[in-house]
Design an enzyme around this catalytic site. Structure first.
Site, mmCIF file in Angstrom:
data_model
loop_
_atom_site.group_PDB
_atom_site.id
_atom_site.type_symbol
_atom_site.label_atom_id
_atom_site.label_comp_id
_atom_site.label_asym_id
_atom_site.label_seq_id
_atom_site.Cartn_x
_atom_site.Cartn_y
_atom_site.Cartn_z
ATOM 1 N N THR A 125 0.853 -1.192 0.000
ATOM 2 C CA THR A 125 0.000 0.000 0.000
ATOM 3 C C THR A 125 0.890 1.243 0.000
ATOM 4 O O THR A 125 2.006 1.205 0.497
ATOM 5 C CB THR A 125 -0.841 -0.022 1.301
ATOM 6 O OG1 THR A 125 -1.746 -1.109 1.209
ATOM 7 C CG2 THR A 125 -1.596 1.262 1.544
ATOM 8 N N GLY A 138 -0.393 -2.129 6.099
ATOM 9 C CA GLY A 138 -0.240 -3.384 6.823
ATOM 10 C C GLY A 138 -1.507 -4.206 6.778
ATOM 11 O O GLY A 138 -2.294 -4.092 5.829
ATOM 12 N N HIS A 139 -1.721 -5.012 7.800
ATOM 13 C CA HIS A 139 -2.849 -5.951 7.806
ATOM 14 C C HIS A 139 -4.174 -5.191 7.988
ATOM 15 O O HIS A 139 -4.499 -4.701 9.085
ATOM 16 C CB HIS A 139 -2.659 -6.974 8.933
ATOM 17 C CG HIS A 139 -3.703 -8.047 8.903
ATOM 18 N ND1 HIS A 139 -4.780 -8.069 9.750
ATOM 19 C CD2 HIS A 139 -3.835 -9.119 8.090
ATOM 20 C CE1 HIS A 139 -5.538 -9.124 9.485
ATOM 21 N NE2 HIS A 139 -4.988 -9.777 8.481
ATOM 22 N N ARG A 161 -14.362 -7.456 -0.801
ATOM 23 C CA ARG A 161 -13.687 -7.143 0.473
ATOM 24 C C ARG A 161 -13.220 -5.676 0.483
ATOM 25 O O ARG A 161 -12.652 -5.181 -0.483
ATOM 26 C CB ARG A 161 -12.494 -8.069 0.667
ATOM 27 C CG ARG A 161 -11.687 -7.815 1.958
ATOM 28 C CD ARG A 161 -10.453 -6.983 1.700
ATOM 29 N NE ARG A 161 -9.565 -6.926 2.867
ATOM 30 C CZ ARG A 161 -8.498 -6.142 2.957
ATOM 31 N NH1 ARG A 161 -8.181 -5.362 1.951
ATOM 32 N NH2 ARG A 161 -7.757 -6.146 4.025
ATOM 33 N N ILE A 162 -13.482 -4.999 1.580
ATOM 34 C CA ILE A 162 -13.013 -3.615 1.749
ATOM 35 C C ILE A 162 -12.105 -3.589 2.968
ATOM 36 O O ILE A 162 -12.457 -4.130 4.020
ATOM 37 C CB ILE A 162 -14.207 -2.650 1.925
ATOM 38 C CG1 ILE A 162 -15.054 -2.655 0.636
ATOM 39 C CG2 ILE A 162 -13.732 -1.237 2.247
ATOM 40 C CD1 ILE A 162 -16.389 -1.944 0.766
HETATM 41 N N1 GLY Z 1 -3.630 -2.310 4.180
HETATM 42 C C1 GLY Z 1 -4.146 -2.714 2.966
HETATM 43 C C2 GLY Z 1 -5.208 -3.714 3.075
HETATM 44 O O1 GLY Z 1 -5.135 -4.656 3.829
HETATM 45 O O2 GLY Z 1 -6.167 -3.579 2.413
#
Ligand code: GLY
Length: 342
Positions: free
Chosen positions: A201, A253-254, A229-230
């Protein structure tokens, strides 16, 4: 007549003196513009390090040029993020990772600290620069967040051109999806633990000479994500936050963990309560990782232009320009400084 001329001279001198004084005061109190970017946190393999370094440097210079020309923080962060959306080394725009159907579905958000106005888009499939559409949402829409078909209709209305969705798919993204389909598990980062093809990202935080702060963040999400998915990136308070009274933050990140923890706003809250930018960034990222057992990274600027950088993942590429130096790094505790003459 002579009296009139003398009077005019006196009046003009008065205005000239006043004008000069105002210009000097304005120059004296104008802030040094600062911009910081990140190119994503995760298990970035050694083979991708150079591309990341090159990309974040080009992006931070693109944003800094806007600031030096007197442009707004908002235009600067857009320029920096567009630069990374165009670069295959990053998980945004061209080069975005793919969902389970093998499609690119991108997300982006942008926020202006002066009035807390924001714009965000999600599930964007046919445009090259989602951050520019998000910026348009901020300036031209009564709404803050548009998704899917609605985001497309809005973008078309505002004159953005579509591109064939396949033109956004890179070889790296295809490889990353294949790899994901083999092990079938989401890793602890947006790119997956074993994902050698993974990228990150992108985000930018800037403060302009008027002291206005803006933040932009853009992503393709995570490899192998479900259709629809968002993640965290388009969510204000999770991926992006800007407040002229405090500072600005962009995260990476996650996604599912960042959005549960409202990571960007957690950092802002810590600064509001007196922490400096670096301490707040480290404390919130560490807090998220300890609580949710997943990793992230963030870049922060305080309202005074102080920098905060921290990541709990293996690597995170970042770069910033301040006081005629370009700083950058990707490893923990790594800070490389080059002289920078615009
Ligand atoms: N940080 C990007 C995502 O997981 O969508």
């Amino acid at each position: 007549m002579v009296d009139l001329l003398l009077e005019l001279f006196r009046q003009n001198m008065y205005f000239v003196t006043l004008w000069t004084a105002l210009l000097l005061i304005n120059g004296y109190f104008a802030m040094e513009p600062v911009i910081i970017v990140h190119g994503g946190a995760g298990d970035i393999p050694q083979s991708r390090v150079k591309g990341k370094f090159d990309g974040v440097k080009v992006a931070v210079i693109a944003g800094h040029k806007v600031l030096l020309q007197g442009g707004s923080a908002l235009d600067a962060v857009e320029a920096a993020v567009v630069s990374m959306e165009e670069d295959e080394n990053f998980n945004a725009g061209y080069g975005s990772v793919l969902n389970l159907r093998g499609e690119v579905a991108m997300e982006a958000s942008i926020m202006r600290g002066e009035d807390l106005n924001s714009g965000a888009v999600t599930l964007v499939k046919e445009f090259r620069n989602p951050i520019s559409i998000a910026h348009k949402v901020l300036t031209d829409s009564p709404h803050s967040f548009l998704g899917g078909e609605g985001a497309k209709l809005f973008a078309l209305e505002k004159g953005f051109s579509t591109v064939p969705p396949e033109s956004l798919i890179s070889e790296n993204a295809k490889n990353a999806l294949e790899e994901f389909l083999q092990h079938g598990e989401f890793g602890r980062t947006e790119i997956g633990v074993k994902n050698e093809g993974g990228v990150g990202t992108v985000g930018a935080v800037a403060i302009d000479k008027h002291g206005h702060i803006a933040v932009a963040t853009s992503t393709g999400g995570m490899s192998g994500k479900a259709v629809g998915r968002i993640g965290d990136t388009p969510l204000i308070g999770s991926g992006t936050y800007a407040d002229d009274n405090v500072g600005g933050v962009s995260t990476t990140g996650h996604g599912e963990s960042i959005l549960k923890y409202c990571l960007a706003h957690s950092i802002i809250k810590l600064m509001e309560n007196g922490s400096d930018a670096n301490t707040a960034t480290k404390e919130a990222v560490t807090g998220m990782t300890n609580r949710l057992n997943n990793t992230a990274g963030a870049i922060t600027l305080s309202k005074n232009g102080d920098v905060g950088i921290y990541f709990s993942s293996t690597r995170m590429s970042w770069a910033y320009i301040k006081e005629n130096k370009l700083f950058y790094g990707i490893e923990h505790n790594e800070v490389i400084a080059d002289d920078y003459a615009p």
